[in-house]
Design a protein around this motif. Structure first.
Motif, PDB file in Angstrom:
ATOM      1  N   UNK A 160      31.131  -1.530 -65.733  1.00 45.81           N
ATOM      2  CA  UNK A 160      32.520  -1.329 -65.315  1.00 45.81           C
ATOM      3  C   UNK A 160      33.168  -0.176 -66.043  1.00 45.81           C
ATOM      4  N   UNK A 161      32.820   0.006 -67.322  1.00 47.28           N
ATOM      5  CA  UNK A 161      33.399   1.151 -68.056  1.00 47.28           C
ATOM      6  C   UNK A 161      33.004   2.457 -67.375  1.00 47.28           C
ATOM      7  N   UNK A 162      31.688   2.612 -67.109  1.00 46.37           N
ATOM      8  CA  UNK A 162      31.232   3.878 -66.504  1.00 46.37           C
ATOM      9  C   UNK A 162      31.821   4.071 -65.114  1.00 46.37           C
ATOM     10  N   UNK A 215      28.623  13.094 -65.414  1.00 45.40           N
ATOM     11  CA  UNK A 215      27.994  12.450 -66.565  1.00 45.40           C
ATOM     12  C   UNK A 215      28.057  10.935 -66.420  1.00 45.40           C
ATOM     13  N   UNK A 216      29.218  10.407 -65.983  1.00 44.52           N
ATOM     14  CA  UNK A 216      29.304   8.944 -65.911  1.00 44.52           C
ATOM     15  C   UNK A 216      28.446   8.419 -64.762  1.00 44.52           C
ATOM     16  N   UNK A 217      28.315   9.206 -63.686  1.00 45.31           N
ATOM     17  CA  UNK A 217      27.440   8.755 -62.601  1.00 45.31           C
ATOM     18  C   UNK A 217      25.987   8.763 -63.051  1.00 45.31           C
ATOM     19  N   UNK A 218      25.611   9.754 -63.865  1.00 39.35           N
ATOM     20  CA  UNK A 218      24.220   9.747 -64.328  1.00 39.35           C
ATOM     21  C   UNK A 218      23.996   8.585 -65.287  1.00 39.35           C
ATOM     22  N   UNK A 219      25.034   8.192 -66.033  1.00 40.62           N
ATOM     23  CA  UNK A 219      24.916   6.992 -66.868  1.00 40.62           C
ATOM     24  C   UNK A 219      24.684   5.767 -65.980  1.00 40.62           C
ATOM     25  N   UNK A 220      25.379   5.706 -64.839  1.00 38.42           N
ATOM     26  CA  UNK A 220      25.185   4.581 -63.923  1.00 38.42           C
ATOM     27  C   UNK A 220      23.763   4.562 -63.375  1.00 38.42           C
ATOM     28  N   UNK A 221      23.223   5.744 -63.057  1.00 36.20           N
ATOM     29  CA  UNK A 221      21.834   5.839 -62.591  1.00 36.20           C
ATOM     30  C   UNK A 221      20.889   5.270 -63.644  1.00 36.20           C
ATOM     31  N   UNK A 222      21.118   5.661 -64.904  1.00 36.39           N
ATOM     32  CA  UNK A 222      20.231   5.211 -65.979  1.00 36.39           C
ATOM     33  C   UNK A 222      20.342   3.700 -66.144  1.00 36.39           C
ATOM     34  N   UNK A 223      21.569   3.168 -66.029  1.00 37.46           N
ATOM     35  CA  UNK A 223      21.737   1.716 -66.131  1.00 37.46           C
ATOM     36  C   UNK A 223      21.012   0.990 -65.010  1.00 37.46           C
ATOM     37  N   UNK A 224      20.940   1.630 -63.837  1.00 31.17           N
ATOM     38  CA  UNK A 224      20.243   1.020 -62.714  1.00 31.17           C
ATOM     39  C   UNK A 224      18.729   1.150 -62.811  1.00 31.17           C
ATOM     40  N   UNK A 225      18.237   1.742 -63.884  1.00 34.82           N
ATOM     41  CA  UNK A 225      16.799   1.865 -64.076  1.00 34.82           C
ATOM     42  C   UNK A 225      16.214   3.127 -63.487  1.00 34.82           C
ATOM     43  N   UNK A 226      17.061   4.003 -62.922  1.00 27.73           N
ATOM     44  CA  UNK A 226      16.553   5.247 -62.340  1.00 27.73           C
ATOM     45  C   UNK A 226      16.772   6.371 -63.346  1.00 27.73           C
TER      46      UNK A 226
END
Lengths: 214, 334
Positions: free
Chosen positions: A9-11, A40-51
């Motif tokens: 939710x933060x990202x 940057x925050x979208x790429x953090x979301x990608x990383x959190x999703x395992x991608x």
């Protein structure tokens, strides 16, 4: 799981707020910085999703290259304080731009496209399973993207590369101008100069001088 | 349940401190080493007064910077002006999270380690561009524009060089990259790539002979002109931390990371961090020697070198490496 959802939710919050700030902020350079924050925050979301591969490529391509060029253009053109009006006013001589109607049209089209895509995914979930993407659990997602991209979708991949190449050549051809009277450095010429062609010994008569570049 | 998270948080903070403190100390020491090597080449003494051999010179400098006044220009864009050195310093430090100092001796052993480092180093340009723009003064702006163009250009060739190494490894993980060099360091088969990597690293970190962004004769001090006190020191620390990072990447990609040069009894019992440190110092001395010996490049020569020589050559080497590996059936992970 709680920690994961808090970070998610933060990202997402930062991504949405910065996306809004891109359009709202009056200073164009600030908009570009907010765009970077969004990437940057979208790429953090990608990383959190395992991608993690997609997240890193997002950072390298969009933040490291595309946004730098955006920033370059915005800084060089000095559009930092440009006023945006809905329509070009003929009375005032101030610099105004009339990009808003066109931008509005494009955003409406993109909005409907998104509705179609999300609607299709929501109401016909078998569409995405028909793509037949088999991801094995053991390998990293870099491997799985590579093994799909370079086998089943190789033609599409090549075609997209070709389109980029053509547009790059087109941009160079359109902006290239041959300028006259430009002195270019040639290492080969410089190195291959010999004593005979560059130095000449002249006997100088008294009070006469020598005329060079005759 | 909540205690578990607190424990993880505590342990990770401890690990991070254990990594960052040596790095900051190392940055202070390599500044001293840089100046000593520079002085040695020019037959001067260099800093030799503060502490034994002048080792504490950087500490004295840091104290001086702390007590100096921070001046923020009235016409500058204040938020971005203050953010710029912080961004530079942070980005220089966070990349160390994935550097392996030994087997299992790494803060974050992620699958895409080398891509992470590449991404973070490509973000490094923002500190400079922000500082130059927010100063609202012409010399910093010219400096930052030059620097951004230079870093974007040389990143491309560094990316292609990394592809060369990855072809031989078959993994983006830095630990795997080091372990793949157990029999043969990549400097042997990829020697031309090592040379190009070294030169591109010089350009990427704005070191002489590619220090055009700070060419003092033309641009005062480039993007740092308006900065003073601790903010200037942060730029300076970030710059040296980046140089150290580039040396670390060079030793991991080409010099076998924490592996000992020869796999014989007394040498291979030495701890891995020691070997990695020695390799980093070796590369850094080369950096310092180049600074002392080579004169500054002209801007058009710099661009020509990057785009017309390094990029085609490293692309050609990618074709060569992959062709070689394919023909002799040496490709990893079939």
């Amino acid at each position: 799981m709680i920690i994961q959802s808090i970070f998610f939710y933060i990202f997402s919050f930062i991504a949405i707020v910065s996306a809004i700030m891109v359009t709202v902020s009056r200073n164009t350079v600030h908009s570009v910085f907010f765009l970077i924050l969004d990437f940057v925050s979208i790429s953090c979301l990608f990383i959190m999703g395992g991608a993690e591969f997609l997240g890193m490529i997002m950072l390298i391509v969009y933040v490291g290259a595309v946004a730098v060029l955006f920033l370059f253009v915005v800084m060089m053109l000095n559009v930092a304080q440009q006023e945006n009006a809905w329509f070009q006013s003929k009375k005032s001589k101030e610099k105004t731009s009339s990009h808003i109607p066109i931008g509005f049209l494009i955003s409406v089209i993109i909005f409907f496209e998104l509705i179609i895509v999300v609607g299709g995914w929501k109401f016909k979930p078998e569409l995405s399973t028909d793509l037949n993407l088999s991801l094995s659990i053991g390998e990293t997602n870099t491997h799985s993207i590579g093994s799909v991209l370079y086998t089943d979708y190789i033609h599409l991949f090549q075609i997209s590369g070709m389109i980029l190449l053509v547009s790059m050549i087109g941009a160079i051809v359109l902006t290239y101008q041959k300028r006259e009277g430009l002195k270019r450095q040639s290492y080969f010429k410089q190195i291959s100069r010999e004593r005979d062609t560059s130095i000449e010994i002249v006997d100088v008569e008294k009070n006469k001088g020598v005329k060079i570049d005759a | 349940m909540s205690f578990y998270y607190l424990e993880v948080l505590f342990v990770e903070t401890y690990k991070i401190l254990f990594l960052i403190l040596p790095i900051l100390t190392a940055v202070a020491l390599i500044v001293w080493l840089d100046r000593r090597v520079w002085a040695f080449v020019q037959k001067r003494r260099g800093p030799n007064v503060v502490g034994p051999f002048g080792l504490f010179q950087s500490l004295a400098d840091a104290l001086k910077y702390i007590f100096k006044e921070i001046i923020i220009p009235a016409t500058s864009n204040k938020i971005i002006f203050i953010l710029a050195p912080i961004v530079t310093m942070t980005l220089a430090l966070i990349a160390w999270a994935v550097i392996p100092f030994g087997e299992n001796l790494v803060l974050a052993d992620i699958n895409v380690g080398i891509l992470y480092i590449f991404a973070v180093s490509s973000l490094g340009v923002y500190g400079i561009i922000m500082g130059g723009w927010a100063s609202n003064s012409k010399y910093p702006f010219f400096g930052s524009i030059r620097s951004a163009a230079q870093m974007v250009s040389y990143e491309v060739s560094i990316g292609v060089i990394i592809i060369n190494v990855l072809l031989c490894v078959g993994s983006l993980n830095l630990t795997d990259i080091v372990l793949a060099q157990q029999n043969l360091w990549f400097i042997v088969p990829l020697f031309p790539m090592f040379v190009i990597f070294f030169i591109s690293a010089l350009a990427e970190t704005n070191r002489p002979p590619f220090d055009l962004p700070e060419a003092e004769a033309e641009l005062v001090a480039g993007y740092q002109t308006e900065y003073s006190g601790m903010m200037y020191a942060m730029f300076w620390l970030g710059e040296y931390a980046n140089i150290l990072l580039m040396c670390a990447i060079g030793s991991i990609l080409f010099l076998g990371g924490w592996l000992s040069p020869i796999d014989v009894y007394p040498l291979n019992t030495f701890p891995g961090p020691l070997w990695l440190t020695l390799k980093i110092i070796l590369l850094f001395v080369l950096f310092a020697l180049v600074k002392a010996i080579v004169p500054r490049y002209r801007y058009d020569q710099l661009m020509k070198l990057g785009w017309k020589i390094f990029l085609p050559f490293s692309l050609f080497y990618v074709v060569l490496t992959s062709g070689f590996l394919l023909y002799f059936d040496l490709l990893p992970n079939k």
